[in-house]
Write a protein that holds these residues in place. Structure first.
Motif, mmCIF file in Angstrom:
data_model
loop_
_atom_site.group_PDB
_atom_site.id
_atom_site.type_symbol
_atom_site.label_atom_id
_atom_site.label_comp_id
_atom_site.label_asym_id
_atom_site.label_seq_id
_atom_site.Cartn_x
_atom_site.Cartn_y
_atom_site.Cartn_z
ATOM 1 N N PHE A 92 0.905 166.942 26.783
ATOM 2 C CA PHE A 92 1.562 165.913 27.926
ATOM 3 C C PHE A 92 1.781 165.779 29.410
ATOM 4 O O PHE A 92 0.834 164.974 29.781
ATOM 5 C CB PHE A 92 1.990 164.228 27.061
ATOM 6 C CG PHE A 92 1.984 164.098 25.604
ATOM 7 C CD1 PHE A 92 0.174 164.187 25.413
ATOM 8 C CD2 PHE A 92 2.812 164.172 25.322
ATOM 9 C CE1 PHE A 92 0.077 163.194 24.282
ATOM 10 C CE2 PHE A 92 2.252 163.319 23.512
ATOM 11 C CZ PHE A 92 1.027 163.007 23.350
ATOM 12 N N HIS A 93 2.049 166.805 29.301
ATOM 13 C CA HIS A 93 2.976 167.103 30.491
ATOM 14 C C HIS A 93 0.766 167.977 31.859
ATOM 15 O O HIS A 93 1.293 167.566 33.190
ATOM 16 C CB HIS A 93 3.572 168.268 30.681
ATOM 17 C CG HIS A 93 3.817 168.491 32.133
ATOM 18 N ND1 HIS A 93 4.725 167.889 32.382
ATOM 19 C CD2 HIS A 93 4.025 169.552 32.327
ATOM 20 C CE1 HIS A 93 5.467 168.919 33.404
ATOM 21 N NE2 HIS A 93 4.755 169.585 33.840
ATOM 22 N N ILE A 134 -1.869 167.047 30.734
ATOM 23 C CA ILE A 134 -2.987 165.264 31.442
ATOM 24 C C ILE A 134 -2.047 164.925 32.510
ATOM 25 O O ILE A 134 -2.337 164.250 33.264
ATOM 26 C CB ILE A 134 -2.719 164.305 30.231
ATOM 27 C CG1 ILE A 134 -3.265 165.168 29.056
ATOM 28 C CG2 ILE A 134 -2.639 163.510 30.216
ATOM 29 C CD1 ILE A 134 -3.057 164.767 27.695
ATOM 30 N N ASN A 135 -0.589 164.389 32.625
ATOM 31 C CA ASN A 135 -0.019 163.666 33.299
ATOM 32 C C ASN A 135 0.026 164.331 34.989
ATOM 33 O O ASN A 135 0.494 163.516 35.458
ATOM 34 C CB ASN A 135 0.982 162.868 32.976
ATOM 35 C CG ASN A 135 1.415 162.481 31.849
ATOM 36 O OD1 ASN A 135 0.854 161.010 32.494
ATOM 37 N ND2 ASN A 135 1.929 162.823 30.652
ATOM 38 N N ASN A 136 0.184 165.436 34.764
ATOM 39 C CA ASN A 136 -0.003 166.066 35.999
ATOM 40 C C ASN A 136 -1.182 166.563 37.065
ATOM 41 O O ASN A 136 -1.257 167.282 37.488
ATOM 42 C CB ASN A 136 0.678 167.072 35.836
ATOM 43 C CG ASN A 136 1.681 166.807 36.096
ATOM 44 O OD1 ASN A 136 2.715 166.812 37.802
ATOM 45 N ND2 ASN A 136 2.736 166.862 34.798
ATOM 46 N N LYS A 137 -2.610 165.665 36.031
ATOM 47 C CA LYS A 137 -3.466 166.200 36.595
ATOM 48 C C LYS A 137 -4.073 165.832 38.161
ATOM 49 O O LYS A 137 -4.191 164.694 38.320
ATOM 50 C CB LYS A 137 -4.400 165.630 35.438
ATOM 51 C CG LYS A 137 -6.293 166.920 35.621
ATOM 52 C CD LYS A 137 -7.219 166.137 33.643
ATOM 53 C CE LYS A 137 -8.348 166.502 34.663
ATOM 54 N NZ LYS A 137 -8.827 165.587 33.721
ATOM 55 N N MET A 197 6.747 160.067 32.665
ATOM 56 C CA MET A 197 6.961 161.352 33.344
ATOM 57 C C MET A 197 6.434 162.242 34.680
ATOM 58 O O MET A 197 5.958 161.021 35.785
ATOM 59 C CB MET A 197 5.943 162.291 32.478
ATOM 60 C CG MET A 197 5.964 163.803 32.660
ATOM 61 S SD MET A 197 4.309 164.416 31.631
ATOM 62 C CE MET A 197 4.579 163.683 29.718
ATOM 63 N N LYS A 198 7.108 162.290 35.346
ATOM 64 C CA LYS A 198 7.366 162.755 36.411
ATOM 65 C C LYS A 198 6.505 163.723 37.093
ATOM 66 O O LYS A 198 6.103 164.489 35.974
ATOM 67 C CB LYS A 198 8.565 163.507 37.123
ATOM 68 C CG LYS A 198 10.489 162.885 37.247
ATOM 69 C CD LYS A 198 11.541 162.899 37.638
ATOM 70 C CE LYS A 198 12.386 162.599 37.276
ATOM 71 N NZ LYS A 198 12.524 162.349 35.748
ATOM 72 N N LYS A 199 5.792 163.335 37.701
ATOM 73 C CA LYS A 199 5.244 164.573 38.530
ATOM 74 C C LYS A 199 5.983 165.643 38.843
ATOM 75 O O LYS A 199 6.248 165.581 40.158
ATOM 76 C CB LYS A 199 4.542 163.753 40.036
ATOM 77 C CG LYS A 199 3.422 162.400 39.419
ATOM 78 C CD LYS A 199 2.325 163.240 38.979
ATOM 79 C CE LYS A 199 0.517 162.351 38.737
ATOM 80 N NZ LYS A 199 -0.287 162.536 37.817
ATOM 81 N N GLY A 201 6.959 162.152 27.642
ATOM 82 C CA GLY A 201 6.066 161.101 27.858
ATOM 83 C C GLY A 201 5.994 160.919 26.310
ATOM 84 O O GLY A 201 5.322 160.518 25.863
ATOM 85 N N LYS A 241 5.758 157.141 25.976
ATOM 86 C CA LYS A 241 4.589 156.487 26.098
ATOM 87 C C LYS A 241 3.569 156.625 24.602
ATOM 88 O O LYS A 241 3.917 157.297 23.654
ATOM 89 C CB LYS A 241 3.703 156.855 26.819
ATOM 90 C CG LYS A 241 4.275 156.784 27.928
ATOM 91 C CD LYS A 241 3.485 157.124 29.213
ATOM 92 C CE LYS A 241 2.305 158.164 29.643
ATOM 93 N NZ LYS A 241 1.426 158.255 30.607
ATOM 94 N N ASN A 268 -0.204 157.612 23.322
ATOM 95 C CA ASN A 268 -1.056 158.418 23.690
ATOM 96 C C ASN A 268 -2.039 158.194 22.712
ATOM 97 O O ASN A 268 -1.563 159.228 21.370
ATOM 98 C CB ASN A 268 -0.500 160.105 23.720
ATOM 99 C CG ASN A 268 0.299 160.025 25.121
ATOM 100 O OD1 ASN A 268 -0.489 160.015 26.016
ATOM 101 N ND2 ASN A 268 1.200 159.685 24.761
#
Lengths: 210, 210
Positions: free
Chosen positions: A204-205, A207-210, B1-3, B81, B84, B86
């Protein structure tokens, strides 16, 4: 397997990735591989590859020379302990536990699950993939009788700590745990967590930081 | 989720371990926790704990103060995350795939498997845990119809690369792969391997070096 405690977990975890890549080369009838190809497949430097493989297969290659795929596969399997037979029992014959008992691929990795244990009475006396299922209440006797030191745990969360305590009291020395919970155990007992939550976190990390 | 792309995989993988420990405290009705307790549970330094938690829950604690267990759980779930939903599809409804479809615990981690796909005709049209199983031949259409971007792969080794290619062509952007093989994929596709061979390697190494 060589005695070498200085190797890092990160380095150790790269070896099965080398192995998978080499097996894919062998499947494509490719017999030789360069450090450069290995580095590209593993997304690391050639220097890293040479350092890693020096541990597993010392003096097996000179810089710039191609390596023999089959020989490297053999070295890696030996180093990782996949050539041995490590007998284990499994506790928790639910969905996941049944899948493990049914899976025929573990033998490629040196793991042989010889029996399952569950609290559900209707499972006692049955078999999955020719492996007997025993009652959890016979765990202590059976572990001693079988002389087995490894256990796989795939129980519901609520009972996992209790099961782990029972296993340790019965003489089990190493536990491969598939339940995503925090386990208490003595320092001399090895608990290796195969934690899908950890893998999902990374997934997930990314995916979310892509 | 944080960037936050600077966080290491190793650090990221510690967070679900904190979370599991905190959940075990909550189960025991413990409401406050010190950095020292967390450090002992994770087998790391207190400084490490403070550094890790600063990322997830900034300014949540002064040195020496106790932290609120529930608040930390909420911060961690948010960061990872897991709060959420998914949505994902699963390809390969064998032993392992069936276990995943049946497992009700993924929702705690923000994962919702909405459908399975398999090549076996007798599975098409059936359901597991209320989740429909479709034919692999309808993969392309269904992925587009469902608008799903995540896929879990649990097929036999021999067809995994082909399935992954199909998934990518259908618009899937991220794959959680349970098959221990080397996969080729474009750089912009995320492939996270949940590789039991990697975990087994570490397990056997620890046993043999004890």
């Amino acid at each position: 397997m060589k005695k070498d405690t200085k190797i890092s977990v990160k380095q150790l975890e790269r070896y099965p990735i080398y192995l998978n890549f080499l097996l894919s080369l062998r499947n494509s009838n490719i017999e030789k591989v360069s450090s450069k190809q290995l580095a590209e497949a593993l997304n690391c430097s050639e220097e890293q590859v040479r350092k890693d493989l020096q541990v597993v297969a010392p003096n097996s290659s000179k810089p710039g020379c191609l390596r023999d795929v089959n020989a490297l596969i053999a070295y890696l399997k030996e180093y990782l302990g996949f050539n041995k037979v490590n007998q284990a029992i499994l506790v928790g014959v639910g969905h996941l536990g049944s899948a493990f008992l049914s899976f025929k691929g573990f033998s490629d990795y040196g793991l042989d699950i010889i029996a399952g244990f569950d609290i559900e009475p209707s499972l006692t006396g049955t078999t999955i993939n020719d492996k007997p299922i025993y009652s959890i209440f016979s765990l202590d006797n059976k572990v001693k009788e079988l002389g087995v030191k490894l256990a796989i745990v795939a129980t519901p969360k609520e009972v996992t700590q209790e099961v782990v305590n029972k296993l340790i009291n019965s003489g089990v020395k190493a536990i491969w745990n598939f339940v995503p919970i925090h386990l208490e155990h003595p320092d001399d007992i090895i608990v290796e967590n195969m934690d899908f939550a950890r893998s999902l976190s990374v997934f997930f990390h990314r995916i979310n930081n892509k």
